[in-house]
Design an enzyme around this catalytic site. Structure first.
Site, PDB file in Angstrom:
ATOM      1  N   CYS A 108      40.226 -12.300  -5.550  1.00 32.81           N
ATOM      2  CA  CYS A 108      40.298 -11.303  -4.477  1.00 32.81           C
ATOM      3  C   CYS A 108      39.974 -11.940  -3.119  1.00 32.81           C
ATOM      4  O   CYS A 108      40.780 -12.672  -2.587  1.00 32.81           O
ATOM      5  CB  CYS A 108      39.395 -10.111  -4.800  1.00 32.81           C
ATOM      6  SG  CYS A 108      39.817  -8.618  -3.857  1.00 32.81           S
TER       7      CYS A 108
ATOM      8  N   ARG B 110       1.480   1.783  -5.507  1.00 31.45           N
ATOM      9  CA  ARG B 110       1.996   0.483  -5.925  1.00 31.45           C
ATOM     10  C   ARG B 110       1.229  -0.657  -5.262  1.00 31.45           C
ATOM     11  O   ARG B 110       0.876  -1.647  -5.907  1.00 31.45           O
ATOM     12  CB  ARG B 110       3.492   0.374  -5.585  1.00 31.45           C
ATOM     13  CG  ARG B 110       4.386   1.238  -6.451  1.00 31.45           C
ATOM     14  CD  ARG B 110       5.828   1.221  -5.955  1.00 31.45           C
ATOM     15  NE  ARG B 110       6.682   2.049  -6.802  1.00 31.45           N
ATOM     16  CZ  ARG B 110       7.316   1.635  -7.885  1.00 31.45           C
ATOM     17  NH1 ARG B 110       7.200   0.379  -8.271  1.00 31.45           N
ATOM     18  NH2 ARG B 110       8.067   2.451  -8.596  1.00 31.45           N
TER      19      ARG B 110
ATOM     20  N   GLY C 175       2.713  -7.021 -22.331  1.00 35.32           N
ATOM     21  CA  GLY C 175       3.174  -6.460 -23.596  1.00 35.32           C
ATOM     22  C   GLY C 175       4.655  -6.165 -23.592  1.00 35.32           C
ATOM     23  O   GLY C 175       5.221  -5.779 -24.609  1.00 35.32           O
TER      24      GLY C 175
ATOM     25  N   HIS D  44      40.500  -8.394 -10.211  1.00 29.68           N
ATOM     26  CA  HIS D  44      39.144  -8.720 -10.677  1.00 29.68           C
ATOM     27  C   HIS D  44      39.129  -8.856 -12.200  1.00 29.68           C
ATOM     28  O   HIS D  44      39.045  -7.852 -12.914  1.00 29.68           O
ATOM     29  CB  HIS D  44      38.155  -7.632 -10.246  1.00 29.68           C
ATOM     30  CG  HIS D  44      37.844  -7.654  -8.789  1.00 29.68           C
ATOM     31  ND1 HIS D  44      36.825  -8.422  -8.255  1.00 29.68           N
ATOM     32  CD2 HIS D  44      38.426  -7.020  -7.738  1.00 29.68           C
ATOM     33  CE1 HIS D  44      36.784  -8.249  -6.943  1.00 29.68           C
ATOM     34  NE2 HIS D  44      37.752  -7.411  -6.601  1.00 29.68           N
TER      35      HIS D  44
ATOM     36  N   VAL E  62       8.794  -7.309 -22.931  1.00 27.69           N
ATOM     37  CA  VAL E  62       9.582  -8.397 -23.506  1.00 27.69           C
ATOM     38  C   VAL E  62       9.565  -9.646 -22.632  1.00 27.69           C
ATOM     39  O   VAL E  62       9.433 -10.767 -23.139  1.00 27.69           O
ATOM     40  CB  VAL E  62      11.034  -7.934 -23.793  1.00 27.69           C
ATOM     41  CG1 VAL E  62      11.729  -7.444 -22.543  1.00 27.69           C
ATOM     42  CG2 VAL E  62      11.839  -9.053 -24.443  1.00 27.69           C
ATOM     43  N   ASP E  63       9.679  -9.506 -21.312  1.00 30.18           N
ATOM     44  CA  ASP E  63       9.795 -10.679 -20.449  1.00 30.18           C
ATOM     45  C   ASP E  63       8.543 -11.545 -20.496  1.00 30.18           C
ATOM     46  O   ASP E  63       8.614 -12.758 -20.705  1.00 30.18           O
ATOM     47  CB  ASP E  63      10.084 -10.264 -19.003  1.00 30.18           C
ATOM     48  CG  ASP E  63      11.364  -9.458 -18.869  1.00 30.18           C
ATOM     49  OD1 ASP E  63      12.200  -9.514 -19.793  1.00 30.18           O
ATOM     50  OD2 ASP E  63      11.531  -8.766 -17.849  1.00 30.18           O
ATOM     51  N   SER E  64       7.384 -10.929 -20.276  1.00 30.98           N
ATOM     52  CA  SER E  64       6.151 -11.716 -20.254  1.00 30.98           C
ATOM     53  C   SER E  64       5.810 -12.252 -21.640  1.00 30.98           C
ATOM     54  O   SER E  64       5.256 -13.348 -21.766  1.00 30.98           O
ATOM     55  CB  SER E  64       4.986 -10.893 -19.699  1.00 30.98           C
ATOM     56  OG  SER E  64       4.665  -9.798 -20.539  1.00 30.98           O
TER      57      SER E  64
ATOM     58  N   GLU F 168      36.756  -9.949 -13.991  1.00 30.15           N
ATOM     59  CA  GLU F 168      35.396  -9.812 -14.523  1.00 30.15           C
ATOM     60  C   GLU F 168      35.031  -8.394 -14.920  1.00 30.15           C
ATOM     61  O   GLU F 168      34.050  -8.177 -15.649  1.00 30.15           O
ATOM     62  CB  GLU F 168      34.373 -10.348 -13.506  1.00 30.15           C
ATOM     63  CG  GLU F 168      34.216  -9.529 -12.239  1.00 30.15           C
ATOM     64  CD  GLU F 168      35.199  -9.893 -11.128  1.00 30.15           C
ATOM     65  OE1 GLU F 168      34.887  -9.643  -9.957  1.00 30.15           O
ATOM     66  OE2 GLU F 168      36.291 -10.422 -11.445  1.00 30.15           O
TER      67      GLU F 168
ATOM     68  N   ASP G 269      -3.214  35.046 -27.132  1.00 29.04           N
ATOM     69  CA  ASP G 269      -3.149  36.275 -26.334  1.00 29.04           C
ATOM     70  C   ASP G 269      -3.614  36.046 -24.906  1.00 29.04           C
ATOM     71  O   ASP G 269      -3.804  37.001 -24.153  1.00 29.04           O
ATOM     72  CB  ASP G 269      -4.019  37.367 -26.984  1.00 29.04           C
ATOM     73  CG  ASP G 269      -3.457  37.800 -28.334  1.00 29.04           C
ATOM     74  OD1 ASP G 269      -2.216  37.799 -28.458  1.00 29.04           O
ATOM     75  OD2 ASP G 269      -4.258  38.105 -29.234  1.00 29.04           O
TER      76      ASP G 269
ATOM     77  N   GLU H 116      12.752   6.023 -12.479  1.00 31.70           N
ATOM     78  CA  GLU H 116      11.394   6.557 -12.382  1.00 31.70           C
ATOM     79  C   GLU H 116      11.356   7.663 -11.330  1.00 31.70           C
ATOM     80  O   GLU H 116      12.163   7.697 -10.403  1.00 31.70           O
ATOM     81  CB  GLU H 116      10.406   5.449 -11.996  1.00 31.70           C
ATOM     82  CG  GLU H 116      10.283   4.322 -13.007  1.00 31.70           C
ATOM     83  CD  GLU H 116       9.502   4.703 -14.249  1.00 31.70           C
ATOM     84  OE1 GLU H 116       8.841   5.766 -14.241  1.00 31.70           O
ATOM     85  OE2 GLU H 116       9.556   3.941 -15.238  1.00 31.70           O
TER      86      GLU H 116
END
Length: 525
Positions: free
Chosen positions: A89, A304, A232, A176, A234-236, A178, A462, A523
């Site tokens: 493109c 944050r 806890g 494209h 997956v990445d870490s 892809e 009640d 979120e």
């Protein structure tokens, strides 16, 4: 060139030059699906600064016009590399602009499907691609052939759908390949990488493990020690396991219990990482410190930042207690950065606008004078999951839903108190438990409960009640850039709502969020 080999020096690499298309990262993903390593860099990359020679170069699409004054342009040195080049493109229009300025604004934008007609049936790029549906998305067009090029493919609306240099392996295509809308697009990309560039199809997580473990050992050396935060997730966990495979107990993992983790999370993570994976882990109970700092705060961005700053303070304090065996200070900080994070930061126009502040440990580098080590920075999420399973991490953990760094603090809308956290935590636990029982967990990309800052009238026995409201959220997505809500059966939602209202004190009503992303984020805060 560094004496420590990088991934693109070990594996044959296709270089993708990004001109700003929303599809650019898909080019890299598609090639990796064929076990071909591909790496994306900004289109303004100076070829002289590359520390590796790619097997081929792909120039992506982009939202600009090549003839505009501020248009991005490629370093002409790519044509001196002597490797095959494919312009997609805008990338094709860049080739046409460089070779005769044969680009002009189209009479109308072409967006949608078209049928490809290949003129040169013997050309390797279009093998098994003829008469397939391709996806167009462009406003400019070629108004003539670039100097030295010939036409090899057309479509109903484009006489220059595919072009190739008469004596060099330099290709341009207007569509494209892809995107999934191009029915044989992946085949074309494979033809380019394998048949034209002769790239080896050896990019596998099994091969990556050996390469990366050795790279970590070379980088860290025989005595230096590494610290890293774990959550806890997956990445870490995968990053920590890989580091442990490389240097053993010279890696020190720290789990900070910030008081806004999932139910029984700290104990579960400790059992998994220490007993199951042999990771050297310290668990720090800092719940009171975090929750005290969050008192009276309702703004999500402030939450944050408070959590991020408190995390850095606690992590630094605990890291100082670690005494390396060689008597020196800790030298390295492990971080589970993934390739999408890297991609977002490489744009020649600068990173995309920040919608939310990301919770990370970046401040630790400057404060503690640590060197960053990121063993997953070349990997997409699906590759990290595959790597995790090869490292012996359980399927349940590897496919666990994402959990935000600020935790339940951004799932309690309004002020975060111990009581509010406990309500949200228990409701979330029931919700996820029922999702697992129904066999839906792996079909859903992310699910959670959040506590709304409103009260609602109810009746228990009640008695009239006036208590809080829980909102349930579940989404399906492939990349978390866009997402749709999950269509639960009504009977499932009825069961979850009944359990939450009856088992969690303080809840009078349960709702289900049916908003897609966009316009909403995943979120609530």
């Amino acid at each position: 060139m560094s004496s420590i080999e990088q991934v693109n020096e070990v594996f044959d690499t296709i270089l993708v030059l990004d001109f700003g298309s929303q599809y650019s990262h898909l080019i890299t993903r598609r090639l990796r699906e064929f076990n071909i390593y591909a790496e994306m860099l900004p289109c303004t990359q100076k070829i002289a600064d590359l520390h590796f020679k790619p097997k081929g170069v792909i120039m992506s699409g982009g939202p600009y016009s090549v003839y505009a004054e501020d248009a991005p342009h490629v370093d002409h040195a790519i044509f001196d590399l002597g490797v095959p080049i494919l312009g997609i493109c805008y990338g094709m229009q860049e080739l046409a602009w460089i070779n005769g300025k044969q680009v002009a604004r189209g009479e109308k934008r072409e967006y949608g499907p078209a049928t490809l007609n290949v003129l040169d049936k013997e050309d390797a790029l279009f093998k098994n691609v003829d008469h397939s549906t391709v996806w167009m998305s462009h406003g400019d067009k070629l108004h003539g052939l670039p100097t030295g090029f010939k036409v090899i493919a057309t479509s109903d609306n484009s006489p220059y759908c595919g072009i190739v240099h008469e004596s060099k392996q330099i290709y341009g295509i207007q569509f494209h390949p892809e995107v999934t809308h191009s029915s044989n697009g992946k085949t074309l990309l494979k033809n380019f990488a394998v048949d034209l560039c002769h790239a080896k199809q050896n990019w596998t997580m099994k091969n990556f493990i050996g390469t990366e473990v050795q790279r970590i050992r070379d980088l860290v050396g025989p005595t230096a020690e590494v610290i890293g935060a774990v959550s806890g997730g997956v990445d870490s966990t995968v990053a920590s396991k890989l580091m442990t495979e490389a240097i053993g107990d010279r890696f020190h993992a720290i789990l900070v219990d910030n008081g806004v983790l999932r139910l029984n999370e700290a104990a579960t993570v400790k059992k998994t990482l220490v007993d199951g994976l042999g990771i050297n882990l310290t668990v720090v109970d800092a719940a009171d410190e975090f929750l005290d700092n969050l008192k009276g705060v309702t703004d999500p961005e402030k939450k944050r930042k408070i959590i991020g700053n408190t995390f850095i303070h606690v992590f630094e304090r605990e890291a100082e207690k670690i005494k390396p065996k060689d008597g020196k200070a800790i030298e390295f900080l492990l971080q589970g950065t993934l390739y999408p994070d890297v991609i977002e930061s490489i744009s020649f126009k600068g990173p995309s606008q920040t919608i939310k502040t990301h919770h990370n440990v970046g401040g630790l580098l400057e404060n503690m004078k640590l060197k960053l080590i990121e063993p997953l920075r070349e990997l997409f999420k699906d590759e990290v999951r595959e790597l995790g399973e090869l490292l012996g991490i359980s399927h349940e953990l590897v496919w666990r839903h994402p959990f935000p760094g600020p935790g339940i603090a951004i799932r309690v809308l309004g002020e975060v108190t111990r009581e509010q956290v406990e309500i949200a935590r228990k409701a979330d636990h029931i919700y996820i438990e029922e999702i697992r029982k129904a066999g839906l967990y792996d079909k859903i990309s992310q699910a959670f409960a959040c506590l709304l800052p409103v009260k609602s009238v109810g009746v228990m026995g009640d008695q009239r009640t006036y208590e809080q409201v829980i909102a349930l959220r579940a989404i399906e997505t492939t990349d978390f850039m866009t997402a749709d809500w999950y269509p639960f059966e009504h009977s499932f939602l009825r069961k979850v709502a009944s359990r939450i209202v009856n088992e969690v004190d303080g809840v009078a009503r349960v709702t289900y969020d049916i908003t897609s992303k966009p316009p909403a984020t995943v979120e609530w805060e």
